[in-house]
Design a protein around this motif. Structure first.
Motif, mmCIF file in Angstrom:
data_model
loop_
_atom_site.group_PDB
_atom_site.id
_atom_site.type_symbol
_atom_site.label_atom_id
_atom_site.label_comp_id
_atom_site.label_asym_id
_atom_site.label_seq_id
_atom_site.Cartn_x
_atom_site.Cartn_y
_atom_site.Cartn_z
ATOM 1 N N ASP A 109 -72.044 26.572 11.433
ATOM 2 C CA ASP A 109 -71.014 26.243 10.438
ATOM 3 C C ASP A 109 -71.190 27.088 9.179
ATOM 4 O O ASP A 109 -70.680 26.738 8.110
ATOM 5 N N SER A 110 -71.939 28.178 9.292
ATOM 6 C CA SER A 110 -72.264 28.991 8.118
ATOM 7 C C SER A 110 -71.143 29.975 7.794
ATOM 8 O O SER A 110 -70.255 30.228 8.622
ATOM 9 N N GLN A 111 -71.231 30.517 6.586
ATOM 10 C CA GLN A 111 -70.324 31.569 6.148
ATOM 11 C C GLN A 111 -71.134 32.839 5.907
ATOM 12 O O GLN A 111 -72.283 32.781 5.465
ATOM 13 N N ILE A 112 -70.513 33.970 6.189
ATOM 14 C CA ILE A 112 -71.157 35.246 5.935
ATOM 15 C C ILE A 112 -70.201 36.142 5.175
ATOM 16 O O ILE A 112 -68.976 35.989 5.272
ATOM 17 N N ASP A 113 -70.763 37.090 4.436
ATOM 18 C CA ASP A 113 -69.966 38.031 3.653
ATOM 19 C C ASP A 113 -69.734 39.275 4.511
ATOM 20 O O ASP A 113 -70.683 40.012 4.798
ATOM 21 N N ALA A 114 -68.473 39.510 4.942
ATOM 22 C CA ALA A 114 -68.214 40.603 5.872
ATOM 23 C C ALA A 114 -66.760 41.047 5.778
ATOM 24 O O ALA A 114 -65.915 40.379 5.186
ATOM 25 N N ASP A 115 -66.486 42.217 6.393
ATOM 26 C CA ASP A 115 -65.120 42.681 6.625
ATOM 27 C C ASP A 115 -64.640 41.954 7.879
ATOM 28 O O ASP A 115 -65.105 42.219 8.988
ATOM 29 N N GLU A 116 -63.711 41.046 7.731
ATOM 30 C CA GLU A 116 -63.345 40.132 8.822
ATOM 31 C C GLU A 116 -62.848 40.888 10.056
ATOM 32 O O GLU A 116 -63.263 40.581 11.187
ATOM 33 N N GLU A 149 -65.669 39.805 2.231
ATOM 34 C CA GLU A 149 -65.420 38.504 1.617
ATOM 35 C C GLU A 149 -66.098 37.435 2.469
ATOM 36 O O GLU A 149 -66.391 37.665 3.650
ATOM 37 N N PRO A 150 -66.360 36.259 1.924
ATOM 38 C CA PRO A 150 -66.973 35.194 2.727
ATOM 39 C C PRO A 150 -66.029 34.733 3.840
ATOM 40 O O PRO A 150 -64.851 34.447 3.587
ATOM 41 N N VAL A 151 -66.537 34.709 5.079
ATOM 42 C CA VAL A 151 -65.752 34.237 6.231
ATOM 43 C C VAL A 151 -66.599 33.240 7.018
ATOM 44 O O VAL A 151 -67.832 33.343 7.063
ATOM 45 N N ALA A 152 -65.927 32.296 7.650
ATOM 46 C CA ALA A 152 -66.615 31.291 8.462
ATOM 47 C C ALA A 152 -66.920 31.897 9.832
ATOM 48 O O ALA A 152 -66.009 32.379 10.527
ATOM 49 N N HIS A 156 -72.145 47.541 7.468
ATOM 50 C CA HIS A 156 -72.304 46.364 6.607
ATOM 51 C C HIS A 156 -73.667 46.336 5.909
ATOM 52 O O HIS A 156 -73.889 45.513 5.021
ATOM 53 N N GLY A 157 -74.565 47.223 6.319
ATOM 54 C CA GLY A 157 -75.913 47.196 5.759
ATOM 55 C C GLY A 157 -76.821 46.218 6.470
ATOM 56 O O GLY A 157 -77.880 45.853 5.949
#
Length: 621
Positions: free
Chosen positions: A517-524, A490-493, A600-601
């Motif tokens: 300040d970006s967001q990435i799509d990951a398993d937190e 999911e998107p996380v900061a 995560h690829g």
């Protein structure tokens, strides 16, 4: 009428005194005729329709009237005077009987002929009505093979009008190689009465007015009309059936060939070998000109194998959402394009759809395409230079081919996973036999010193040894239990996750600076674990006063420290399990980091930072 004649004849016997010859002529003969008429009338009533009975009765009545008139004329005009001796004896009833019988016979045969003619006309009318409404061509020939009748369907089937074929030899509708065989066969049948072939459903070839030959099926029948011996044939165009049978034979042959190809594909020991055999086999299987396999890497389809001698390296990658390749890959269904010329623009080509190759003359541009998805692995594209080269059932064969290729690639993936698990078990065995033994030996040695009267200065060494053993066990469990698994992303900061990971690490006087300040799509949870290990690695090698920077890249993020850095000749080894330059380290921290990245690829690289420290760049987000 027969009853009246019989009664009159019997009555005359009692009132007339003539001799026996006269009685026979005047009485017995009419009586026999009367009885015959009675019996014949009953037979007619049972065996013939009422109109014919009435007509025969009219003929008989006419005969009776004529006979009575003759009798009256003879009795009252010829025999008014006495008949001298030796002269003919006057007869009275025999003329009536004769004319009645003559009228009955003439009426029976005359009405029979009319009925036969009418029945023949009705039969012919029914035959014509039936054949004219038939979708099959119907042709009637005589003993000389001259066409006597043809229905309208003949024109649709052969192209000749009815007037053009009637009166012409049947051989005009046959290819030349069958004409003599037909004539000889008819002559033999007429002379010997034996059939050399079955007349029901013969498969031959016909010839249209333009000379085109096509398969037909004929069923023959024969009948006689008066003195004519006729043959009627019902002709059916079986081109569609023959085409379907040929397609079925071709499909069966391809399925058989596919089984042999599947054996070779499944015997391949690498993905490159599978891709190449799939490309070569697809060309053989579909009798095509070119086949190309493209594998998925990220969001692109990368050409990895191509049939023939040309190198696939000349082909460019395309997005997974581009063209026919992307359409079949994303939909998961085989895509068949009968004529690429109908859809190709002036600036693109079908080859470009699966990756470009050097420009070729327009005449060699592909015209037909089969785009076959390979699940998550990519696509196979098969090209033919002629339009409509691929049949509908080729899609079924293509799906079976894809199943075999995917199965082979799945097998390789499973084998690679098994090898990794085996290697991991070997790593664990090595650690248990070596790395755990070292701190265990230290702890045991210190305990021996304490038992022999040593002081408490040995306790910190024991504590450090046990702590290292605990961390080794925890890291091994992390690798064993979680491995390369990643949960739902999911998107996380990045800033939030980086701070949370920092709070989980004993940082002493180390500092953290976040420039993102970006967001990435990951398993937190796994991302926090990744950052924790990179923080610990920086502190272990850079000391408590190290500063760690977290920032954003164009397609990822980085973690950089101000420590001593990693020598260039060691950068390729730092992610190996058990590799460490710190005597208190476990050697598993960066191995765990790499596996989380790969799960995560993403991709991870190590380089030197701005201040000479270690810089880890994670890309491919």
């Amino acid at each position: 009428m027969g009853v009246l004649l019989f009664v009159c004849s019997i009555g005359w016997v009692f009132f007339d005194g003539d001799d026996s010859l006269v009685d026979f002529i005047e009485v017995i003969a009419p009586a026999i005729v009367g009885v015959g008429l009675i019996i014949g009338g009953g037979w007619l009533a049972r065996t013939h329709r009422e109109p014919r009975i009435s007509r025969v009765a009219l003929w008989t009545l006419s005969g009776a009237i004529t006979g009575v008139a003759v009798n009256i004329w003879y009795s009252f005009i010829i025999s008014l005077e006495a008949t001298p001796a030796g002269e003919p004896i006057a007869l009275s009833l025999n003329a009536t009987g004769i004319f009645i019988a003559a009228g009955a016979l003439l009426g029976y045969y005359a009405t029979g002929l009319k009925t036969r003619e009418r029945e023949l006309e009705q039969s012919e009318s029914r035959f014509r009505a039936l054949t004219e409404s038939s979708s099959f061509a119907v042709v009637t020939i005589d003993e000389t093979s001259t066409i006597r009748y043809a229905n309208e369907a003949v024109e649709e089937l052969f192209g000749y009008t009815r007037s053009e074929v009637v009166g012409e030899p049947l051989t005009m509708l046959m290819p030349e190689q069958f004409q003599d065989l037909h004539l000889n066969g008819v002559a033999q049948y007429l002379s010997e009465g034996t059939r050399t072939i079955d007349w029901d459903g013969i498969e031959l070839r016909g010839r249209r007015i333009d000379g085109e030959e096509f398969p037909i099926e004929i069923s023959f029948g024969e009948y006689a009309v008066d003195d004519d011996h006729l043959f009627t044939g019902v002709i059916h165009d079986i081109s569609d059936r023959k085409r379907t049978e040929q397609q079925l034979r071709t499909h069966t042959s391809k399925v058989t060939q596919l089984h042999e190809l599947a054996t070779e594909i499944n015997a391949a020991d690498s993905s490159a070998a599978i891709h190449q055999r799939a490309a070569d086999g697809a060309v053989e299987l579909f009798d095509a000109d070119l086949a190309r396999v493209s594998a998925v890497e990220g969001d692109q389809l990368i050409p990895v194998a191509q049939s023939g001698p040309d190198e696939v390296g000349d082909c460019d990658p395309v997005p997974t959402s581009f063209g026919y390749a992307g359409e079949s890959y994303e939909s998961g269904t085989v895509l068949r394009v009968d004529d690429l010329g109908d859809t190709r623009s002036a600036s693109s080509s079908a080859v470009r759809d699966g990756g470009t190759q050097p420009e070729s003359p327009a005449s060699t541009e592909p015209r037909a395409l089969l785009s076959i998805p390979l699940g998550e692995y990519g696509v196979i594209q098969v090209f033919a230079s002629e339009p409509r080269e691929f049949a509908g059932r080729d899609e079924e064969v293509a799906e079976m081919l894809a199943t075999h290729v995917v199965t082979a690639l799945d097998r390789l993936s499973a084998e690679a996973t098994i090898r990794r698990e085996r290697d991991r078990l070997e790593e664990f065995a090595s650690i248990l036999s070596h790395d755990l033994r070292n701190p265990l030996n230290v702890a045991q040695g210190r305990l021996e010193l304490i038992k022999s009267g040593g002081e408490g200065e040995h306790l910190p060494a024991i504590e450090r040894a046990l702590d290292r053993m605990e961390r080794l066990i925890e890291d091994m469990l992390t690798l064993a239990r979680e491995g390369a698994a990643v949960g739902e992303t999911e998107p996380v900061a990045l800033r939030t996750v980086a701070n949370r990971a920092w709070n989980n690490v004993a940082t002493e006087s180390a500092a953290l600076e976040i420039e993102s300040d970006s967001q990435i799509d990951a398993d937190e949870s796994r991302l926090i674990q990744l950052l924790e290990n990179l923080y610990r690695n920086a502190i272990e090698h850079g000391g408590d006063a190290v500063t760690i920077h977290v920032g954003t890249l164009e397609n990822g993020f980085y973690i950089e420290d101000t420590g001593p850095g990693i020598p260039e000749d060691e950068q390729a080894d730092v992610f190996e399990s058990g590799y460490t330059t710190n005597q208190d380290g476990t050697g598993f921290g960066l191995a765990i980091v790499k596996r989380i990245v790969e799960a995560h690829g993403w991709e991870i690289t190590v380089t030197t930072g701005c201040d000479g420290g270690a810089r880890f760049e994670i890309s491919g987000l």
